[in-house]
Motif scaffolding. Structure first.
Motif, PDB file in Angstrom:
ATOM      1  N   ARG A  36      -7.801  -0.219  -5.009  1.00  0.00           N
ATOM      2  CA  ARG A  36      -8.348   1.648  -4.831  1.00  0.00           C
ATOM      3  C   ARG A  36      -8.475   2.101  -6.631  1.00  0.00           C
TER       4      ARG A  36
ATOM      5  N   TRP B 283     -12.716  -0.494   1.466  1.00  0.00           N
ATOM      6  CA  TRP B 283     -11.795  -0.395   0.882  1.00  0.00           C
ATOM      7  C   TRP B 283     -10.351  -0.481   2.256  1.00  0.00           C
ATOM      8  N   ASP B 284     -10.952   0.684   3.330  1.00  0.00           N
ATOM      9  CA  ASP B 284     -10.140   1.065   3.796  1.00  0.00           C
ATOM     10  C   ASP B 284      -9.443  -0.411   5.088  1.00  0.00           C
TER      11      ASP B 284
ATOM     12  N   GLU C 286      -7.315  -2.697   3.556  1.00  0.00           N
ATOM     13  CA  GLU C 286      -5.936  -2.452   2.520  1.00  0.00           C
ATOM     14  C   GLU C 286      -4.903  -2.019   4.264  1.00  0.00           C
TER      15      GLU C 286
END
Length: 617
Positions: free
Chosen positions: A393, A582-583, A586
């Motif tokens: 992140r 990214w969400d 992850e």
């Protein structure tokens, strides 16, 4: 008798018409001409129709200085969203209609010159009646009127790129408008400074006009900033609604919670509408200076609210905090505040020893927090140099491995070894694993054809291994554009390597673990030794003079190799190319489903949740 009266009357009419033609034009200011004649086009303005200088009253003195015989040189250092291009267009229309003479407009490039002519000038000519009939439409067969050359009664308008020595060294001209001078090259071919070339063309005119307009760039190399500093240094001021004293519009005096500005004299706060209801005027620091200089920022603009400007600043600061990138903040300073960016890159770098002390032991390939892996590959004469980097992140990064594969690069087996290494599986301490999501490989050097063939094979296998070529220069984004090699059909990404280096240096200076922070392993087998640390820190930005003009360049420190810096640049670009979600990544990495260890090696795929050109793959 009646016949003689008619003849006498006709003779008188002819005489009156002749006198009318021969008499000088009325002493009309540029702003007056614009208010009377200019029409705004729907394609280029949110407020089409009749021009009204009172809509942006700060424009009046700028335009009237251009039509004032007392001044030959006018300088406008300006933000965006204040109508500076409209001032250029008004000047063109005024000269064509009111003071016919040869005129030159200089844009940063020939492409920009064509775009200006087709997108802005053509619309103004079409929609402004008094000049419509004086300039014929552009026709390819009409040599007198083309996209870049407009002939009109009493004069001619030429539009050129600052990179065109021919266009800058032709016939004499009376009026030259330099638009966006900070984007000009240092030299027009081999002929020298484009501004000097353009100015020399005005030498034979006693009533010449030289107008320079631009958004500023970096302190020390900004041409418009240097020109402004040598001018009268005018600043737009508004009267305080309370004490009646004049104030410049300064961002530092804005209160963010309600977008109110404080008076520098009585300390009272007032809203944007309250300030802009008051009288405004230009206050010049050196009023007797014959070079008329004006500085504007977006706070004066009727088309951008103060709350929007504050929001833009907050967004830029958030971007800097999350990623370590200063590009958005720099753009805000230049394009919103109309100020130079003070670059501290000359010597303000992290020390090599500090980077060595930062290293930490890794108990596994990957540390918690890593979501994505990319790699950069540099093709040398006798080896590949590779860096694998993990990302989390806010672009927090972990160096995973710096590796060299030596061999004869003319032989296919060495390229096969590279492919196998880029298929390496990297593990977390708890057994989860990731593959390299994307790789950027340099296609320059002596093995370009072999690199193209390798990339082509990887494309057939649906592996995200991208060919890249670096391009230096201020303002070029890290992932600049995508091209296709015509011979092989291989996609090549052009990288703005200077911006990448600036981004890396900013992240290396980040001292708190989190967004932008760079981790390096202390484990000897990972390759992050003293040579690597000197290499990633091997260049600094310095101001150099090229043909007498200042230029900001990245310069390699003596006795160091810069491959580690280049490779970190390529690995960083790979992240931007695939534009990760990214969400999504992850969630999958934390669940351990990003890579399925049970799959046969031949069927392993790159991590999902990666976006290429806006499409999740």
């Amino acid at each position: 008798m009646k016949k003689k009266k008619i003849i006498r009357k006709n003779t008188l009419e002819i005489f009156k018409n002749t006198i009318k033609v021969l008499e000088p034009p009325p002493n009309l200011k540029l702003s007056e001409w614009a208010d009377e004649n200019r029409r705004l086009s729907a394609e280029a303005s949110a407020e089409q129709g009749r021009w009204n200088t009172d809509r942006a009253p700060y424009q009046r003195e700028i335009m009237d200085s251009i039509s004032d015989d007392r001044y030959q040189n006018i300088v406008v250092k300006s933000s965006s969203q204040v109508g500076k291009t409209e001032i250029v267009l008004n000047t063109i229309g005024y000269i064509v209609d009111h003071e016919p003479s040869p005129m030159l407009v200089v844009q940063p490039t020939e492409t920009a010159a064509e775009d200006f002519s087709k997108d802005r000038l053509a619309n103004m000519i079409r929609d402004t009646p008094c000049i419509r009939d004086k300039i014929k439409p552009s026709k390819s067969r009409d040599s007198e009127n083309t996209i870049l050359k407009k002939k009109f009664p009493g004069g001619i308008l030429s539009i050129v790129g600052a990179n065109s020595p021919v266009g800058l060294s032709a016939k004499p001209i009376r009026v030259v408008l330099f638009d966006e001078v900070d984007r000009y090259p240092a030299s027009a071919g081999v002929d020298g400074d484009p501004v000097d070339l353009g100015e020399k063309r005005t030498n034979t005119f006693w009533n010449r006009k030289i107008i320079k307009v631009s958004t500023p760039t970096i302190k020390g190399i900004s041409r418009i900033d240097q020109e402004y500093e040598a001018s009268s240094k005018g600043v737009w001021n508004l009267r305080c609604p309370c004490c009646g004293r004049y104030n410049p519009l300064e961002f530092r005096r804005l209160r963010f919670e309600d977008a109110n500005m404080q008076c520098m004299h009585c300390d009272e706060y007032f809203s944007e509408s309250e300030w802009k209801e008051q009288d405004g005027k230009w206050i010049h620091e050196f009023n007797d200076n014959k070079i008329r200089g004006f500085h504007l920022n977006e706070l004066a603009s009727p088309w951008k609210s103060w709350s929007e400007i504050i929001a833009s600043f907050k967004k830029a600061m958030k971007k800097k905090k999350e990623t370590g990138s200063i590009e958005q903040l720099k753009a805000f300073i230049n394009t919103s505040l109309g100020e130079v960016w003070e670059d501290r890159a000359d010597g303000d770098q992290v020390e090599d020893e500090e980077l060595l002390k930062r290293r930490e032991y890794y108990s596994s390939d990957l540390k918690d927090g890593a979501i994505l892996i990319t790699a950069g590959v540099d093709v040398q004469d006798d080896r590949f140099e590779i860096e694998v980097v993990a990302w989390g992140r806010g672009y927090e990064s972990w160096g995973v491995q710096y590796k060299k594969i030596k061999g004869d690069l003319d032989k296919d087996e060495v390229w096969k070894e590279l492919e196998e290494y880029l298929d390496t599986e990297f593990f977390f301490e708890d057994g989860r694993s990731l593959l390299i999501a994307a790789t950027c490989i340099d296609t320059g050097g002596h093995f370009t054809d072999k690199a193209y063939a390798f990339i082509k094979r990887m494309e057939r296998k649906h592996k995200r291994i991208y060919g890249i070529k670096g391009q230096g220069g201020i303002g070029i984004p890290l992932v600049y554009k995508q091209t296709t090699n015509t011979k092989t059909g291989v996609r090549i990404f052009m990288l703005g390597v200077d911006q990448g280096k600036e981004l890396i240096m900013a992240r290396l200076k980040t001292k708190e673990v989190g967004p932008g922070y760079c981790h390096f392993p202390k484990n000897i087998e990972r390759g992050y030794d003293e040579v690597y640390m000197k290499g990633i820190n091997s260049e600094q930005r310095l101001i150099r003079f090229v043909k007498g003009r200042p230029k900001l360049e990245w310069v390699k420190k003596s006795g160091t190799r810069n491959e580690p810096l280049d490779l970190r640049n390529y690995a960083t670009a790979a992240v931007d190319i695939i534009n990760p979600n990214w969400d999504s990544l992850e969630v999958k990495v934390l669940k351990g489903i990003n890579y399925m260890k049970s799959q046969p090696k031949s069927k392993r795929s790159r991590p999902s949740g990666v976006v290429s050109r806006g499409v999740e793959v």
